[in-house]
Design a protein around this motif. Structure first.
Motif, PDB file in Angstrom:
ATOM      1  N   TRP A   1      12.820  -0.109   0.686  1.00 17.47           N
ATOM      2  CA  TRP A   1      13.066  -0.167   2.129  1.00 17.47           C
ATOM      3  C   TRP A   1      12.569   1.102   2.811  1.00 17.47           C
ATOM      4  O   TRP A   1      11.964   1.059   3.879  1.00 17.47           O
ATOM      5  CB  TRP A   1      14.549  -0.372   2.424  1.00 17.47           C
ATOM      6  N   HIS A   2      12.846   2.247   2.190  1.00 15.45           N
ATOM      7  CA  HIS A   2      12.420   3.529   2.764  1.00 15.45           C
ATOM      8  C   HIS A   2      10.899   3.558   2.916  1.00 15.45           C
ATOM      9  O   HIS A   2      10.365   3.912   3.972  1.00 15.45           O
ATOM     10  CB  HIS A   2      12.893   4.668   1.869  1.00 15.45           C
ATOM     11  N   ASP A   3      10.195   3.163   1.867  1.00 16.68           N
ATOM     12  CA  ASP A   3       8.735   3.157   1.897  1.00 16.68           C
ATOM     13  C   ASP A   3       8.218   2.209   2.975  1.00 16.68           C
ATOM     14  O   ASP A   3       7.318   2.541   3.745  1.00 16.68           O
ATOM     15  CB  ASP A   3       8.203   2.750   0.525  1.00 16.68           C
ATOM     16  N   PHE A   4       8.812   1.018   3.059  1.00 15.46           N
ATOM     17  CA  PHE A   4       8.395   0.032   4.051  1.00 15.46           C
ATOM     18  C   PHE A   4       8.612   0.549   5.469  1.00 15.46           C
ATOM     19  O   PHE A   4       7.733   0.440   6.332  1.00 15.46           O
ATOM     20  CB  PHE A   4       9.169  -1.270   3.829  1.00 15.46           C
ATOM     21  N   LEU A   5       9.780   1.134   5.726  1.00 19.11           N
ATOM     22  CA  LEU A   5      10.079   1.630   7.072  1.00 19.11           C
ATOM     23  C   LEU A   5       9.212   2.832   7.426  1.00 19.11           C
ATOM     24  O   LEU A   5       8.790   2.981   8.579  1.00 19.11           O
ATOM     25  CB  LEU A   5      11.569   1.959   7.201  1.00 19.11           C
TER      26      LEU A   5
ATOM     27  N   LEU B   1      21.747  -8.931   3.962  1.00 22.60           N
ATOM     28  CA  LEU B   1      20.960  -7.973   4.730  1.00 22.60           C
ATOM     29  C   LEU B   1      21.378  -8.063   6.193  1.00 22.60           C
ATOM     30  O   LEU B   1      21.374  -9.134   6.788  1.00 22.60           O
ATOM     31  CB  LEU B   1      19.469  -8.277   4.604  1.00 22.60           C
ATOM     32  N   ARG B   2      21.758  -6.917   6.758  1.00 21.58           N
ATOM     33  CA  ARG B   2      22.122  -6.845   8.171  1.00 21.58           C
ATOM     34  C   ARG B   2      21.222  -5.805   8.823  1.00 21.58           C
ATOM     35  O   ARG B   2      21.078  -4.689   8.332  1.00 21.58           O
ATOM     36  CB  ARG B   2      23.581  -6.416   8.332  1.00 21.58           C
ATOM     37  N   VAL B   3      20.577  -6.207   9.918  1.00 21.20           N
ATOM     38  CA  VAL B   3      19.693  -5.309  10.663  1.00 21.20           C
ATOM     39  C   VAL B   3      20.186  -5.263  12.099  1.00 21.20           C
ATOM     40  O   VAL B   3      20.421  -6.295  12.708  1.00 21.20           O
ATOM     41  CB  VAL B   3      18.230  -5.801  10.611  1.00 21.20           C
ATOM     42  N   GLU B   4      20.345  -4.054  12.614  1.00 20.61           N
ATOM     43  CA  GLU B   4      20.852  -3.873  13.982  1.00 20.61           C
ATOM     44  C   GLU B   4      19.933  -2.921  14.735  1.00 20.61           C
ATOM     45  O   GLU B   4      19.598  -1.848  14.241  1.00 20.61           O
ATOM     46  CB  GLU B   4      22.263  -3.290  13.910  1.00 20.61           C
ATOM     47  N   PHE B   5      19.510  -3.331  15.910  1.00 16.74           N
ATOM     48  CA  PHE B   5      18.697  -2.502  16.790  1.00 16.74           C
ATOM     49  C   PHE B   5      19.520  -2.135  18.016  1.00 16.74           C
ATOM     50  O   PHE B   5      20.178  -2.990  18.600  1.00 16.74           O
ATOM     51  CB  PHE B   5      17.448  -3.264  17.265  1.00 16.74           C
TER      52      PHE B   5
ATOM     53  N   LEU C   1      17.536   1.956  14.498  1.00 16.70           N
ATOM     54  CA  LEU C   1      17.558   0.868  13.531  1.00 16.70           C
ATOM     55  C   LEU C   1      18.595   1.171  12.469  1.00 16.70           C
ATOM     56  O   LEU C   1      18.590   2.254  11.883  1.00 16.70           O
ATOM     57  CB  LEU C   1      16.189   0.716  12.868  1.00 16.70           C
ATOM     58  N   VAL C   2      19.509   0.232  12.262  1.00 19.32           N
ATOM     59  CA  VAL C   2      20.474   0.331  11.157  1.00 19.32           C
ATOM     60  C   VAL C   2      20.181  -0.845  10.233  1.00 19.32           C
ATOM     61  O   VAL C   2      20.190  -1.997  10.660  1.00 19.32           O
ATOM     62  CB  VAL C   2      21.935   0.267  11.658  1.00 19.32           C
ATOM     63  N   LEU C   3      19.886  -0.546   8.972  1.00 19.83           N
ATOM     64  CA  LEU C   3      19.605  -1.560   7.977  1.00 19.83           C
ATOM     65  C   LEU C   3      20.646  -1.415   6.874  1.00 19.83           C
ATOM     66  O   LEU C   3      20.776  -0.355   6.273  1.00 19.83           O
ATOM     67  CB  LEU C   3      18.198  -1.355   7.411  1.00 19.83           C
ATOM     68  N   ASP C   4      21.401  -2.462   6.647  1.00 20.34           N
ATOM     69  CA  ASP C   4      22.455  -2.455   5.636  1.00 20.34           C
ATOM     70  C   ASP C   4      22.184  -3.593   4.652  1.00 20.34           C
ATOM     71  O   ASP C   4      22.295  -4.757   5.001  1.00 20.34           O
ATOM     72  CB  ASP C   4      23.813  -2.635   6.307  1.00 20.34           C
ATOM     73  N   HIS C   5      21.768  -3.250   3.446  1.00 19.62           N
ATOM     74  CA  HIS C   5      21.483  -4.243   2.410  1.00 19.62           C
ATOM     75  C   HIS C   5      22.579  -4.098   1.358  1.00 19.62           C
ATOM     76  O   HIS C   5      22.658  -3.103   0.666  1.00 19.62           O
ATOM     77  CB  HIS C   5      20.103  -3.971   1.807  1.00 19.62           C
ATOM     78  N   SER C   6      23.441  -5.097   1.255  1.00 16.54           N
ATOM     79  CA  SER C   6      24.598  -4.999   0.368  1.00 16.54           C
ATOM     80  C   SER C   6      24.626  -6.149  -0.630  1.00 16.54           C
ATOM     81  O   SER C   6      23.765  -7.020  -0.621  1.00 16.54           O
ATOM     82  CB  SER C   6      25.877  -4.956   1.202  1.00 16.54           C
ATOM     83  N   ARG C   7      25.658  -6.119  -1.460  1.00 21.97           N
ATOM     84  CA  ARG C   7      25.838  -7.085  -2.556  1.00 21.97           C
ATOM     85  C   ARG C   7      24.684  -7.027  -3.548  1.00 21.97           C
ATOM     86  O   ARG C   7      24.221  -8.046  -4.059  1.00 21.97           O
ATOM     87  CB  ARG C   7      26.029  -8.502  -2.027  1.00 21.97           C
ATOM     88  N   LEU C   8      24.203  -5.805  -3.792  1.00 26.34           N
ATOM     89  CA  LEU C   8      23.085  -5.596  -4.700  1.00 26.34           C
ATOM     90  C   LEU C   8      23.586  -5.343  -6.114  1.00 26.34           C
ATOM     91  O   LEU C   8      24.561  -4.617  -6.300  1.00 26.34           O
ATOM     92  CB  LEU C   8      22.263  -4.383  -4.265  1.00 26.34           C
ATOM     93  N   PRO C   9      22.915  -5.898  -7.117  1.00 25.48           N
ATOM     94  CA  PRO C   9      23.256  -5.537  -8.487  1.00 25.48           C
ATOM     95  C   PRO C   9      23.021  -4.037  -8.688  1.00 25.48           C
ATOM     96  O   PRO C   9      22.073  -3.474  -8.127  1.00 25.48           O
ATOM     97  CB  PRO C   9      22.282  -6.354  -9.340  1.00 25.48           C
ATOM     98  N   GLY C  10      23.882  -3.388  -9.445  1.00 22.75           N
ATOM     99  CA  GLY C  10      23.796  -1.945  -9.655  1.00 22.75           C
ATOM    100  C   GLY C  10      22.443  -1.481 -10.143  1.00 22.75           C
ATOM    101  O   GLY C  10      21.967  -0.413  -9.762  1.00 22.75           O
ATOM    102  N   ASN C  11      21.782  -2.275 -10.976  1.00 23.10           N
ATOM    103  CA  ASN C  11      20.505  -1.840 -11.530  1.00 23.10           C
ATOM    104  C   ASN C  11      19.349  -1.986 -10.536  1.00 23.10           C
ATOM    105  O   ASN C  11      18.229  -1.596 -10.834  1.00 23.10           O
ATOM    106  CB  ASN C  11      20.186  -2.616 -12.811  1.00 23.10           C
ATOM    107  N   GLN C  12      19.589  -2.551  -9.363  1.00 25.20           N
ATOM    108  CA  GLN C  12      18.530  -2.717  -8.362  1.00 25.20           C
ATOM    109  C   GLN C  12      18.728  -1.836  -7.132  1.00 25.20           C
ATOM    110  O   GLN C  12      17.841  -1.769  -6.280  1.00 25.20           O
ATOM    111  CB  GLN C  12      18.459  -4.176  -7.917  1.00 25.20           C
ATOM    112  N   GLN C  13      19.840  -1.162  -7.023  1.00 27.87           N
ATOM    113  CA  GLN C  13      20.140  -0.415  -5.800  1.00 27.87           C
ATOM    114  C   GLN C  13      19.112   0.660  -5.497  1.00 27.87           C
ATOM    115  O   GLN C  13      18.603   0.744  -4.382  1.00 27.87           O
ATOM    116  CB  GLN C  13      21.543   0.177  -5.881  1.00 27.87           C
TER     117      GLN C  13
END
Length: 75
Positions: A41-45, A7-11, A22-34
């Motif tokens: 994340w959208h709901d939280f933000l 998870l990378r977050v940049e302000f 705000l740039v939020l980049d969440h990577s290395r996710l299993p395909g079934n969880q993307q």
């Protein structure tokens, strides 16, 4: 039990002091969880944006004692 992700977050300030980007980049996710994590994340933000700071002081005061106890227990 979940695999590690990154998870990378940049302000960054917006031009003219118009706010913050705000740039939020969440990577290395299993395909079934993307899709689920992206929707989460959208709901939280959206909830953060809707809050617009109202209630911050009250919620902070409510949470702070428990975090102080946790930090004190660490040492």
């Amino acid at each position: 039990g979940e695999p590690p992700t990154l998870l990378r977050v940049e302000f960054s300030p917006l031009p003219g002091g118009a706010g913050t980007s705000l740039v939020l980049d969440h990577s290395r996710l299993p395909g079934n969880q993307q899709a689920g994590l992206a929707a989460g994340w959208h709901d939280f933000l959206d909830a953060l944006a809707a809050e617009d700071g109202d209630g911050w002081d009250e919620r902070f005061a409510e949470l702070l004692p428990a975090y102080r106890e946790r930090v004190a227990a660490l040492g």
